[in-house]
Design an enzyme around this catalytic site. Structure first.
Site: not given
Ligand SMILES: Cc1cc2nc3c(=O)[nH]c(=O)nc-3n(C[C@H](O)[C@H](O)[C@H](O)COP(=O)(O)OP(=O)(O)OC[C@H]3O[C@@H](n4cnc5c(N)ncnc54)[C@H](O)[C@@H]3O)c2cc1C
Length: 402
Positions: A124-127, A159, A242
């Protein structure tokens, strides 16, 4: 208040328990590698209707009518016998339901089945370094060039990126639009030389976190989920899944039970620690928190089962907060019970196996890890703000003027 499932659901639970007698596998099948056994059993679960319950058959699920109570019974019963139910990694747990809600027919057909089977692994590429709680200020950009997005920038705290095949992430595609309106949700193949994944070591000793660098990386134009510039709405769906995953009380109950067992076998002043009044007090207090979390979860399920959208929201907002907070209380008590064993470093086996609380070092690993979920998926402070502002209607948090 009646906290029991109705007779119809009790009958459903019994038939599921019959099916679960097939786990652990027996005979020759018991000799297969662990991963193969899990895959085989999960496949049987899909065929019997007990794994990926409400995902349509054409995308690899069991194709049952959505029923939150049946789903909850399935989760409880699988956890009880330790059988491999739905994979709970980012792809199956977060992306698959988001694609079912927002994806195009092509995206569902291409990605959902291999994701559920574990053949396609996701992160998951958010931050980003300057965008965590204030996620909408993210800067990693994607520019449309013909029929491809060209991506430049950086993600952090990603992660499992080190073992993922793909990233689902948020990218700034409309630099002139306002913060929230300029973001799109893209699916990006990580196996290209223009993407570099650098591991970051966590305090547990694990290497699950990563920085991800994009230098003219590419993704097909069709890999956008939802409309251009409307990725924020899509990401909220993923975030809801999530928080629900983190907020589920089953893991909390399992860890609490292991901690009670630890209190029985640990010694205080030459007697079992469970006989110590201070320990008993702490256990009783935590039992109250665990039960509250379970009841709050049941409130959410009941409201969902009745289709009462608004009533679902309040317990849903509380559950993540409650679960992470209570898990920290449980693990702090377990850590105190360990005494000198608490100085031991988690073994490689503890780090590799998710949530092991049978050994002292497994408890140490979980004690350290229990700090993480209170940050992941939105920190506790932010969750408190959401409860205050949206749940209780309190005045909005002060916003710092730019
Ligand atoms: C175990 C774990 C796994 C993660 N996995 C991923 C992943 O796979 N993909 C991904 O994209 N990210 C991941 N993250 C990152 C996570 O989403 C961010 O760490 C989180 O959103 C917080 O952002 P931040 O670290 O930038 O902290 P900040 O936003 O800088 O917050 C620092 C502190 O300030 C507080 N704060 C900030 N703003 C406010 C406010 N307005 N009001 C009150 N308090 C405030 C916060 O609550 C926090 O205590 C993971 C994190 C953890 C711990």
């Amino acid at each position: 208040m009646n906290l029991r499932y109705s007779k119809e659901y009790d009958t459903y639970r019994q038939s599921l328990q019959e099916f679960l007698k097939g786990w652990p596998l027996q005979g020759d099948e018991a000799e297969l590698p662990k991963q193969k056994q899990e895959q085989l059993f999960r496949q049987r679960g899909v065929e019997a209707g007990y794994v990926y319950f409400a995902i349509p058959k054409e995308y690899g699920g069991a194709g049952q009518q959505p029923d939150v109570l049946k789903s909850a019974i399935i989760t409880e019963e699988y956890a009880r016998v330790g059988a491999p139910g739905n994979c709970v990694s980012q792809g199956p747990a977060l992306l698959a339901p988001t694609l079912i809600e927002f994806g195009t027919e092509e995206q569902k057909r291409e990605f959902v089945r291999p994701t559920l089977r574990g053949d396609l692994r996701w992160c998951q590429g958010y931050s980003e370094p300057g965008a965590g709680s204030d996620l909408a200020s993210l800067q990693c950009s994607a520019v449309l060039d013909g029929d491809e997005w060209v991506i430049n920038g950086q993600k952090i705290w990603t992660s499992n990126a080190q073992e993922a095949d793909y990233m689902f992430g948020l990218f700034r595609t409309e630099p002139k639009a306002s913060k929230h309106a300029g973001i799109s949700y893209l699916l990006v193949d990580l196996k290209q030389p223009e993407i570099e994944v650098r591991p970051l070591k966590q305090m547990t000793g694990a290497l699950d976190f990563n920085e991800v660098f994009f230098t003219d990386a590419r993704a097909p134009a069709g890999n956008i989920v939802g409309k251009r510039g409307e990725g924020w709405a899509v990401s909220r769906s993923t975030l809801k899944h999530e928080r629900n995953l983190i907020g589920n009380p089953n893991m909390m109950r399992a860890h609490f039970n292991s901690t009670i067992a630890l209190a029985r076998r640990s010694q205080r002043g030459g007697r079992p620690a469970i006989e110590d009044p201070l320990i008993r007090n702490r256990l009783a207090e935590i039992e109250g928190y665990v039960r509250t979390a379970e009841v709050s979860h049941l409130r959410q399920l009941t409201a969902e089962a009745k289709g009462e959208e608004l009533k679902v929201m309040l317990p849903m907002m509380m559950n993540k907060l409650y679960s992470t907070d209570t898990m920290q209380k449980i693990m702090t008590l377990a850590y105190d019970l360990l005494g000198a064993d608490g100085m031991l470093a988690p073994t490689a086996e503890d780090i590799a196996s998710y949530a092991r609380t049978h050994t002292s070092t497994g408890f140490v690993e979980q004690y350290i890890f229990s700090q993480g979920p209170a940050i992941a998926g939105g920190t506790t402070n932010i969750q408190l703000n959401i409860i205050g502002e949206r749940g209780l209607g309190l005045p909005r948090d002060l916003r710092v003027p730019k």
